[in-house]
Design a protein around this motif. Structure first.
Motif, PDB file in Angstrom:
ATOM      1  N   ASN A 138      10.544 -15.660   3.784  1.00 20.48           N
ATOM      2  CA  ASN A 138      11.669 -15.139   3.010  1.00 20.48           C
ATOM      3  C   ASN A 138      12.050 -13.765   3.541  1.00 20.48           C
ATOM      4  N   ASP A 139      13.278 -13.646   4.005  1.00 19.84           N
ATOM      5  CA  ASP A 139      13.804 -12.391   4.548  1.00 19.84           C
ATOM      6  C   ASP A 139      14.302 -11.549   3.378  1.00 19.84           C
ATOM      7  N   SER A 140      13.527 -10.556   2.986  1.00 17.98           N
ATOM      8  CA  SER A 140      13.722  -9.867   1.713  1.00 17.98           C
ATOM      9  C   SER A 140      14.042  -8.393   1.901  1.00 17.98           C
ATOM     10  N   VAL A 141      14.175  -7.686   0.775  1.00 15.22           N
ATOM     11  CA  VAL A 141      14.256  -6.225   0.769  1.00 15.22           C
ATOM     12  C   VAL A 141      13.239  -5.694  -0.219  1.00 15.22           C
ATOM     13  N   VAL A 142      12.782  -4.472   0.029  1.00 12.59           N
ATOM     14  CA  VAL A 142      11.843  -3.825  -0.882  1.00 12.59           C
ATOM     15  C   VAL A 142      12.584  -3.390  -2.142  1.00 12.59           C
ATOM     16  N   VAL A 143      12.057  -3.778  -3.294  1.00 15.32           N
ATOM     17  CA  VAL A 143      12.628  -3.373  -4.576  1.00 15.32           C
ATOM     18  C   VAL A 143      11.756  -2.312  -5.245  1.00 15.32           C
ATOM     19  N   GLU A 144      10.449  -2.345  -4.970  1.00  8.61           N
ATOM     20  CA  GLU A 144       9.572  -1.315  -5.516  1.00  8.61           C
ATOM     21  C   GLU A 144       8.314  -1.181  -4.670  1.00  8.61           C
ATOM     22  N   TYR A 145       7.917   0.064  -4.461  1.00  9.59           N
ATOM     23  CA  TYR A 145       6.613   0.383  -3.914  1.00  9.59           C
ATOM     24  C   TYR A 145       6.090   1.540  -4.749  1.00  9.59           C
ATOM     25  N   ALA A 146       5.149   1.241  -5.622  1.00 10.71           N
ATOM     26  CA  ALA A 146       4.676   2.240  -6.576  1.00 10.71           C
ATOM     27  C   ALA A 146       3.228   2.576  -6.287  1.00 10.71           C
ATOM     28  N   GLY A 237      -5.582   3.735 -17.058  1.00 10.82           N
ATOM     29  CA  GLY A 237      -5.886   3.335 -15.694  1.00 10.82           C
ATOM     30  C   GLY A 237      -4.754   3.603 -14.744  1.00 10.82           C
ATOM     31  N   THR A 238      -4.739   2.862 -13.623  1.00  8.97           N
ATOM     32  CA  THR A 238      -3.708   2.998 -12.604  1.00  8.97           C
ATOM     33  C   THR A 238      -3.298   1.626 -12.093  1.00  8.97           C
ATOM     34  N   VAL A 239      -2.061   1.531 -11.639  1.00 10.55           N
ATOM     35  CA  VAL A 239      -1.551   0.287 -11.074  1.00 10.55           C
ATOM     36  C   VAL A 239      -0.579   0.628  -9.952  1.00 10.55           C
ATOM     37  N   SER A 240      -0.639  -0.146  -8.877  1.00  9.44           N
ATOM     38  CA  SER A 240       0.271   0.017  -7.748  1.00  9.44           C
ATOM     39  C   SER A 240       0.777  -1.358  -7.319  1.00  9.44           C
ATOM     40  N   VAL A 241       2.055  -1.450  -6.992  1.00  2.00           N
ATOM     41  CA  VAL A 241       2.642  -2.735  -6.608  1.00  2.00           C
ATOM     42  C   VAL A 241       3.536  -2.581  -5.394  1.00  2.00           C
ATOM     43  N   PHE A 242       3.735  -3.685  -4.688  1.00  2.48           N
ATOM     44  CA  PHE A 242       4.717  -3.804  -3.613  1.00  2.48           C
ATOM     45  C   PHE A 242       5.548  -5.037  -3.955  1.00  2.48           C
ATOM     46  N   VAL A 243       6.854  -4.842  -4.191  1.00  2.00           N
ATOM     47  CA  VAL A 243       7.715  -5.909  -4.700  1.00  2.00           C
ATOM     48  C   VAL A 243       8.906  -6.084  -3.774  1.00  2.00           C
ATOM     49  N   THR A 244       9.167  -7.342  -3.375  1.00  2.00           N
ATOM     50  CA  THR A 244      10.308  -7.639  -2.522  1.00  2.00           C
ATOM     51  C   THR A 244      11.114  -8.790  -3.125  1.00  2.00           C
ATOM     52  N   VAL A 245      12.404  -8.831  -2.796  1.00  2.00           N
ATOM     53  CA  VAL A 245      13.296  -9.878  -3.316  1.00  2.00           C
ATOM     54  C   VAL A 245      14.219 -10.341  -2.194  1.00  2.00           C
ATOM     55  N   GLU A 246      14.368 -11.662  -2.093  1.00  2.00           N
ATOM     56  CA  GLU A 246      15.381 -12.249  -1.223  1.00  2.00           C
ATOM     57  C   GLU A 246      16.404 -12.973  -2.060  1.00  2.00           C
ATOM     58  N   ARG A 247      17.681 -12.743  -1.790  1.00  2.00           N
ATOM     59  CA  ARG A 247      18.740 -13.548  -2.384  1.00  2.00           C
ATOM     60  C   ARG A 247      18.889 -14.809  -1.545  1.00  2.00           C
ATOM     61  N   THR A 248      18.823 -15.967  -2.191  1.00  2.22           N
ATOM     62  CA  THR A 248      18.823 -17.231  -1.446  1.00  2.22           C
ATOM     63  C   THR A 248      20.203 -17.867  -1.438  1.00  2.22           C
TER      64      THR A 248
END
Length: 248
Positions: A138-146, A237-248
């Motif tokens: 999936n060719d996506s874009v980064v939506v969040e890197y926390a 606590g703590t949380v970290s995410v890497f989130v990407t989205v592709e429009r299909t």
């Protein structure tokens, strides 16, 4: 956002494991399209035509072999496919950093994984990994890197502008590569037509209290702007995410 990038801009997550923590020296993504020789009588040059099949191969080289809880050995040995019903792995990677809107890739698939551990005199033990993917990237874009969020948050004030809405749905990936101290965590991709009024587009399952990864899809219209919200429950606590989205 367009421009040149270097090795410091690379990210690689598999099922919530941050595999760059093992300091790999190289990461390769190979996309191939199967071709058939269609050269006919009377042709003066070889002709090749696509048959409609593509393949993906990911290769990671020269990582330091690490047996830590969330490091490369645990990531590879715990999920090597051994049966036809092997659990699919969720991979997210990018070569352009973590700024919202930059390109990234995502794939969920059962892999034929080659895991190689290399020891030599006078050097640290290394590990190479090759993923032969069954499926498409999936060719996506980064939506969040926390990094190290300690409470609920959202990115509505720094959303991703896709220039226009789309009608073919979307595919979203969430890599939760750090999660400690909380009893539950739920992430949500939101969309908006005007960068002001937001609606839930894709809600990921409760991640619980440990690292992990998910791939979710949605059909239909997707508004122009995208943002992300994270909701934590229980404890401190703590949380970290890497989130990407592709429009299909």
């Amino acid at each position: 956002m367009a421009g040149k990038y270097s090795g410091q801009d690379v990210k690689l997550y598999v099922d919530g494991y941050d595999l760059l923590g093992s300091n790999p020296k190289g990461l390769n993504v190979k996309l191939s399209s199967a071709m058939e020789d269609t050269t006919g009588l009377g042709s003066s040059a070889i002709e090749q035509s696509p048959v409609g099949l593509t393949s993906v191969e990911l290769a990671q080289e020269g990582a330091i072999w690490d047996t830590g809880t969330a490091e490369i050995h645990a990531a590879m040995v715990s999920a090597l496919p051994t049966t036809p019903q092997a659990t699919a792995r969720v991979v997210s990677l990018g070569f352009a950093g973590t700024t919202r809107g930059v390109p990234a890739y995502g794939v969920e698939s059962t892999f034929n994984t080659e895991y190689e551990v290399i020891a030599e005199q006078g050097g640290l033990t290394k590990a190479n990994v090759t993923y032969n993917v069954s499926g498409a990237l999936n060719d996506s874009v980064v939506v969040e890197y926390a990094t190290a969020k300690t409470a609920d948050w959202n990115t509505e004030s720094s959303s991703v502008d896709n220039s226009a809405s789309s009608s073919g749905g979307a595919v979203a990936y969430q890599q939760t590569f750090l999660l400690t101290g909380f009893s539950a965590f739920v992430g949500t991709v939101q969309d908006s037509p005007n960068d002001s009024t937001w609606s839930d587009l894709i809600v990921f399952d409760d991640e619980g209290s440990t690292i992990g990864a998910q791939r979710k899809t949605v059909a239909g219209s997707v508004d122009r702007y995208l943002s992300y919200s994270g909701d934590v429950t229980g404890g401190s606590g703590t949380v970290s995410v890497f989130v990407t989205v592709e429009r299909t």
